[in-house]
Design a protein around this motif. Structure first.
Motif, mmCIF file in Angstrom:
data_model
loop_
_atom_site.group_PDB
_atom_site.id
_atom_site.type_symbol
_atom_site.label_atom_id
_atom_site.label_comp_id
_atom_site.label_asym_id
_atom_site.label_seq_id
_atom_site.Cartn_x
_atom_site.Cartn_y
_atom_site.Cartn_z
ATOM 1 N N GLN A 169 0.809 -1.221 0.000
ATOM 2 C CA GLN A 169 0.000 0.000 0.000
ATOM 3 C C GLN A 169 0.842 1.272 0.000
ATOM 4 O OE1 GLN A 169 0.341 -2.034 2.659
ATOM 5 N NE2 GLN A 169 -0.048 -1.009 4.609
ATOM 6 N N PHE A 170 2.165 1.142 0.091
ATOM 7 C CA PHE A 170 3.025 2.318 0.164
ATOM 8 C C PHE A 170 3.749 2.554 -1.160
ATOM 9 C CE2 PHE A 170 3.181 0.969 4.771
ATOM 10 C CZ PHE A 170 2.363 1.989 5.216
ATOM 11 N N PRO A 171 4.049 3.829 -1.492
ATOM 12 C CA PRO A 171 4.814 4.126 -2.712
ATOM 13 C C PRO A 171 6.241 3.594 -2.602
ATOM 14 C CG PRO A 171 4.551 6.101 -1.366
ATOM 15 C CD PRO A 171 3.690 5.050 -0.730
ATOM 16 N N THR A 172 6.867 3.349 -3.746
ATOM 17 C CA THR A 172 8.176 2.701 -3.756
ATOM 18 C C THR A 172 9.333 3.643 -4.058
ATOM 19 O OG1 THR A 172 7.997 2.113 -6.102
ATOM 20 C CG2 THR A 172 7.116 0.535 -4.495
ATOM 21 N N GLN A 173 9.068 4.942 -4.241
ATOM 22 C CA GLN A 173 10.148 5.833 -4.655
ATOM 23 C C GLN A 173 11.333 5.806 -3.692
ATOM 24 O OE1 GLN A 173 6.921 6.547 -4.638
ATOM 25 N NE2 GLN A 173 6.342 8.150 -6.118
ATOM 26 N N LEU A 174 11.048 5.833 -2.393
ATOM 27 C CA LEU A 174 12.132 5.893 -1.425
ATOM 28 C C LEU A 174 12.921 4.588 -1.394
ATOM 29 C CD1 LEU A 174 13.729 7.237 0.788
ATOM 30 C CD2 LEU A 174 11.916 6.639 2.417
ATOM 31 N N VAL A 175 12.242 3.446 -1.369
ATOM 32 C CA VAL A 175 12.979 2.182 -1.340
ATOM 33 C C VAL A 175 13.716 1.967 -2.653
ATOM 34 C CG1 VAL A 175 11.578 1.096 0.437
ATOM 35 C CG2 VAL A 175 10.891 0.893 -1.962
ATOM 36 N N ASP A 176 13.166 2.444 -3.754
ATOM 37 C CA ASP A 176 13.891 2.369 -5.032
ATOM 38 C C ASP A 176 15.171 3.188 -4.968
ATOM 39 O OD1 ASP A 176 11.997 0.712 -6.183
ATOM 40 O OD2 ASP A 176 10.900 2.349 -7.153
ATOM 41 N N GLN A 177 15.109 4.356 -4.342
ATOM 42 C CA GLN A 177 16.298 5.187 -4.171
ATOM 43 C C GLN A 177 17.360 4.471 -3.324
ATOM 44 O OE1 GLN A 177 15.513 8.971 -2.294
ATOM 45 N NE2 GLN A 177 17.675 9.370 -1.864
ATOM 46 N N LEU A 178 16.913 3.850 -2.229
ATOM 47 C CA LEU A 178 17.847 3.113 -1.377
ATOM 48 C C LEU A 178 18.489 1.959 -2.140
ATOM 49 C CD1 LEU A 178 15.684 2.951 1.874
ATOM 50 C CD2 LEU A 178 17.726 4.370 1.528
ATOM 51 N N ALA A 179 17.679 1.263 -2.928
ATOM 52 C CA ALA A 179 18.213 0.139 -3.695
ATOM 53 C C ALA A 179 19.231 0.603 -4.728
ATOM 54 C CB ALA A 179 17.068 -0.610 -4.371
ATOM 55 N N ALA A 180 18.940 1.704 -5.405
ATOM 56 C CA ALA A 180 19.857 2.217 -6.418
ATOM 57 C C ALA A 180 21.195 2.622 -5.818
ATOM 58 C CB ALA A 180 19.222 3.406 -7.138
ATOM 59 N N SER A 181 21.181 3.043 -4.562
ATOM 60 C CA SER A 181 22.408 3.501 -3.897
ATOM 61 C C SER A 181 23.182 2.377 -3.233
ATOM 62 C CB SER A 181 22.065 4.561 -2.843
ATOM 63 O OG SER A 181 21.430 5.680 -3.428
ATOM 64 N N THR A 182 22.564 1.201 -3.097
ATOM 65 C CA THR A 182 23.207 0.124 -2.347
ATOM 66 C C THR A 182 23.338 -1.184 -3.114
ATOM 67 O OG1 THR A 182 21.079 -0.614 -1.429
ATOM 68 C CG2 THR A 182 22.314 1.046 -0.165
ATOM 69 N N GLY A 183 22.585 -1.350 -4.196
ATOM 70 C CA GLY A 183 22.594 -2.610 -4.918
ATOM 71 C C GLY A 183 21.656 -3.650 -4.333
ATOM 72 N N ALA A 184 20.929 -3.309 -3.288
ATOM 73 C CA ALA A 184 19.965 -4.243 -2.702
ATOM 74 C C ALA A 184 18.750 -4.374 -3.620
ATOM 75 C CB ALA A 184 19.533 -3.768 -1.320
#
Length: 304
Positions: free
Chosen positions: A254-269
């Protein structure tokens, strides 16, 4: 206007009509079928109540599937449902306290209100998002969900003692299924290498789950839904993810993914954005057991 003020305004506008409607039938029953009317906040709790009550209850969840229980605003229809209920069930511990005005002001005099989280026996509460609060997401550990079942069972017997034996049988059968679910979860998570049992989540909904099943939550993207982290907080979380070699960042659907996408792009997770906690969803995630199995399968698939 504050959330509490908005809730009070909604209640004031429709309370008289809701009370009139509720008064047309026997309080606490659905017209024509004699079933016990139970109103709860979350679809997760509605499923638990239905499993215990069976065909003797009709259960209304105020917060619909896919909605965020933290920020939900009740409607006039919700107030009418509360006014006609014989039993009201919520979690408490800050999860759904914003519905308390609706529950208290719209319900019939003497209608029991059961809070499942506070006072649950055998529980060591974990800290919440604000100082002095406790995390409310107890049901994410199946043994604690079994405690919820006991409280639901006692509440149903209290308002409908004539059906006590049926409620006891329903609760016992459901607890047996939850015991099986708990063992399945432990078996699945055991397949994750110990060094990989680290994760980051969107918000702080999984600490009881992690503690119960041997996972480590390295951090959360937001301290509370609706509160964006600062640049410094994001930078610190990125460093923590890198240092702990976190393989996946998890978010609820139910939550937007912009922030977790940003974290993933910066960490490779990897990002896994289809978890459930406060609400059920579309098939196959239509029950508490199904949503727990779904979440575990997403975790195992991303971390193994």
């Amino acid at each position: 206007m504050s959330r509490a003020s908005t809730v009070r305004a909604v209640v004031a506008l429709v309370l008289a009509a809701a009370t009139s409607i509720a008064g047309c039938a026997q309080p606490g029953t659905s017209p024509g079928n004699g079933m016990l009317a139970v109103v709860t906040t979350s679809s997760v709790f509605a499923d638990m109540i239905s499993n215990v009550g069976g065909d003797r209850v009709t259960v209304t969840a105020l917060v619909p599937h896919h909605a965020d229980v933290h920020t939900f605003q009740p409607s006039p229809a919700d107030v009418r449902a509360v006014a006609g209920a014989r039993l009201l069930v919520m979690n408490g511990l800050g999860l759904d306290d914003w519905l308390r005005d609706t529950i208290v002001n719209a319900s019939a005099a003497g209608t029991p209100l059961v809070e499942l989280g506070p006072g649950l026996q055998g529980v060591e509460l974990l800290p919440g998002e604000e100082p002095g609060t406790q995390n409310p997401h107890l049901w994410m550990a199946v043994p604690y969900a079994e405690g919820y079942v006991g409280e639901v069972e006692a509440a149903l017997v209290g308002v409908d003692p004539a059906s006590a034996e049926a409620y006891h049988q329903g609760a016992n059968a459901y607890r047996a299924r939850l015991d099986t679910l708990d063992q399945q979860i432990r078996s699945k998570i055991a397949a994750i290498p110990a060094a990989d049992r680290r994760l980051v989540t969107f918000h702080d909904a999984f600490p009881y789950f992690a503690r119960e099943y041997g996972l480590e939550i390295v951090g959360v993207a937001v301290e509370a839904p609706g509160q964006d982290p600062s640049a410094a907080e994001i930078a610190a979380l990125i460093e923590a993810i890198k240092a702990a070699h976190v393989k996946a960042i998890f978010s609820e659907e139910q939550f937007p993914t912009q922030l977790v996408d940003q974290l993933a792009a910066s960490t490779g997770a990897k990002v896994v954005a289809q978890l459930y906690d406060d609400s059920l969803g579309d098939p196959p995630v239509t029950s508490y057991a199904a949503h727990m199995n779904w979440d575990v399968d997403q975790l195992v698939g991303a971390l193994s």
